[in-house]
Scaffold this active site. Structure first.
Site, PDB file in Angstrom:
ATOM      1  N   CYS A 151      48.153 -20.410   0.642  1.00 50.50           N
ATOM      2  CA  CYS A 151      47.016 -19.793   1.333  1.00 50.50           C
ATOM      3  C   CYS A 151      45.865 -19.524   0.360  1.00 50.50           C
ATOM      4  O   CYS A 151      45.926 -18.590  -0.439  1.00 50.50           O
ATOM      5  CB  CYS A 151      47.493 -18.502   1.995  1.00 50.50           C
ATOM      6  SG  CYS A 151      46.184 -17.502   2.702  1.00 50.50           S
TER       7      CYS A 151
ATOM      8  N   CYS B 124      44.261 -16.067   0.556  1.00 50.55           N
ATOM      9  CA  CYS B 124      45.147 -15.063  -0.052  1.00 50.55           C
ATOM     10  C   CYS B 124      44.876 -14.961  -1.553  1.00 50.55           C
ATOM     11  O   CYS B 124      44.784 -13.864  -2.105  1.00 50.55           O
ATOM     12  CB  CYS B 124      46.609 -15.414   0.184  1.00 50.55           C
ATOM     13  SG  CYS B 124      47.096 -15.458   1.922  1.00 50.55           S
TER      14      CYS B 124
END
Length: 105
Positions: A31, A34
């Site tokens: 991700c 993230c």
């Protein structure tokens, strides 16, 4: 304080204790948002020593992600005394994270 890894094994002990303020960041290695948000969360973990900050790998801890409705990554969950008080989804601003922190201080 650093952002520590948290697994289902230690979840209840860490998050369910009385007089606790906890920020949980659900993430995944793949991700990109993230990875972009983690430095902000790490910085805030140093500024707010009375709050415990943890990161949870959603791929490895799918049960926790489902239980806390972390279907979008990253998701931040703000918990006070074992009760969820606030949550954010996606790559949010520092100001938005601070709103959650204010609810659990």
């Amino acid at each position: 304080m650093a952002v520590l890894n948290l697994t289902e094994k230690d979840f209840a002990r860490v998050v369910g204790k009385e007089n606790s303020s906890v920020v949980l960041e659900f993430y995944a290695d793949w991700c990109k948002p993230c990875h972009k948000m983690l430095p902000v969360v790490e910085k805030l973990s140093e500024e707010y020593n009375s709050i415990d900050f943890y990161k949870i790998d959603s791929d490895e801890e799918a049960f926790l992600a489902a239980a806390l409705k972390a279907s979008t990554l990253p998701t931040l969950v703000f918990v006070k005394d074992g009760v969820v008080k606030y949550a954010t989804e996606g790559n949010v601003s520092e100001a938005e994270i601070l709103k959650g922190i204010e609810k659990i201080k």
